[in-house]
Design an enzyme around this catalytic site. Structure first.
Site, PDB file in Angstrom:
ATOM      1  N   ASP A 225       0.860  -1.197   0.000  1.00  0.00           N
ATOM      2  CA  ASP A 225       0.000   0.000   0.000  1.00  0.00           C
ATOM      3  C   ASP A 225       0.892   1.240   0.000  1.00  0.00           C
ATOM      4  O   ASP A 225       2.100   1.145   0.163  1.00  0.00           O
ATOM      5  CB  ASP A 225      -0.866  -0.007   1.260  1.00  0.00           C
ATOM      6  CG  ASP A 225       0.007  -0.068   2.515  1.00  0.00           C
ATOM      7  OD1 ASP A 225       0.396   0.995   2.999  1.00  0.00           O
ATOM      8  OD2 ASP A 225       0.331  -1.181   2.998  1.00  0.00           O
ATOM      9  N   ASP A 227       0.547   3.656   2.283  1.00  0.00           N
ATOM     10  CA  ASP A 227       0.267   4.271   3.584  1.00  0.00           C
ATOM     11  C   ASP A 227      -0.838   5.319   3.386  1.00  0.00           C
ATOM     12  O   ASP A 227      -1.880   4.961   2.810  1.00  0.00           O
ATOM     13  CB  ASP A 227       1.576   4.837   4.176  1.00  0.00           C
ATOM     14  CG  ASP A 227       1.516   4.907   5.696  1.00  0.00           C
ATOM     15  OD1 ASP A 227       0.844   4.051   6.305  1.00  0.00           O
ATOM     16  OD2 ASP A 227       2.127   5.807   6.275  1.00  0.00           O
TER      17      ASP A 227
END
Ligand code: ADE
Length: 288
Positions: A225, A227
């Protein structure tokens, strides 16, 4: 002692992070288990049973960092007991997997990275074996952290991934936060300003405990991801981390399989000897 050095047997410990667990014990032909009770050591119980396997003649020991069924939060993982259990199982190397958030445009979701430095932002963890808990670790030991990860073992992970045709990044700074919560947007941007490439919750203190224990440690990280620093992007969510990890998990499994074989081809006595010497020379307590 001479004979022991001459016939040095390599054994590779594999610490399985989030999303990498049950399937790996089959892949690595694990036929024998040491249960947690029997793997208990001076630092307590490791997170999981130890699964012993063999790949092309190389002995391996698997450990699930968060325990069977992912029951230990990053803060509650007994990192010291885990590393000590692998050391007592005679591991000379540790390969660790970890799911991470990417802190830079240049690391995409699903990308593999072999980090070469860390920033420790954890707050509630025991970060040394040298605190009087065990007679095996006596004195005060100030280990240097450059290189933080074992360079040769890291190179093996890179070579293994390249052999398989995977896109893998050499080097990068991994920042470990305490968790279990993810970072705020302001924190995420601060980590970027510090020069972090990845953020996770477990590499510290694992990487430096392994060094204290005299084990050659390297990590294979997967960005799952971005973040929450990126504008107009889905922010990190635990479920998505696991989905992206699962989509790419075969890559990690294959790299680990290949890396174990490459480790077997190497001559490691000098590296292990050097690390043991470093540990001894870094101990400043005057011996009686
Ligand atoms: N593990 C996976 N993604 C993460 C993130 N964004 N922050 C901390 N740990 C993570």
């Amino acid at each position: 002692e001479f004979l022991l050095i001459f016939f040095y047997i390599f054994q590779v410990g594999i610490i399985c992070g989030s999303g990498l667990g049950d399937s790996l014990s089959k892949t690595f032909n694990c036929s024998r288990t040491t249960n947690r009770e029997n793997a208990k050591n001076d630092f307590g119980y490791p997170s999981s049973d130890l699964y012993h396997g063999c790949i092309d003649g190389v002995d391996i020991v698997l450990l699930a960092r968060h325990g069977a069924g992912h029951v230990f939060s990053p803060t509650l993982v007994n990192y010291r007991a885990n590393i000590e259990a692998l050391r007592l199982a005679k591991c000379t190397h540790i390969l660790a997997s970890t799911a991470c958030g990417s802190l830079t445009e240049s690391i995409a979701r699903g990308q593999l990275v072999v980090p070469d430095s860390f920033i420790d932002r954890t707050t509630f963890r025991k970060g040394t074996f040298y605190d009087g808990t065990s007679a095996k670790y006596s004195g005060v030991c100030h280990l240097p952290m450059e290189p933080a990860f074992d360079p040769r073992t890291s190179e093996i992970l890179l070579q293994a991934a390249k052999k398989l045709g995977y896109n893998i990044r050499k080097g990068g700074t991994i920042i470990t936060i305490e968790g279990p919560r993810f970072s705020s947007k302001a924190e995420s941007n601060a980590l970027r300003l510090w020069g972090g490439h990845l953020v996770n919750m477990t590499i510290c203190p694992e990487v430096f405990l392994a060094k204290e224990a005299g084990i050659l440690y390297a990590a294979i990280a997967m960005a799952t991801d971005y973040d929450c620093w990126r504008e107009c992007e889905d922010n990190v969510h635990a479920a998505d981390v696991l989905v992206v990890f699962k989509q790419n998990v075969d890559k990690i499994t294959n790299v680990l399989l290949e890396a174990v074989k490459l480790i077997d081809c190497g001559d490691w006595e000098q590296d292990i000897f050097k690390l043991k010497n470093l540990i001894e020379s870094s101990n400043v307590t005057v011996k009686k």
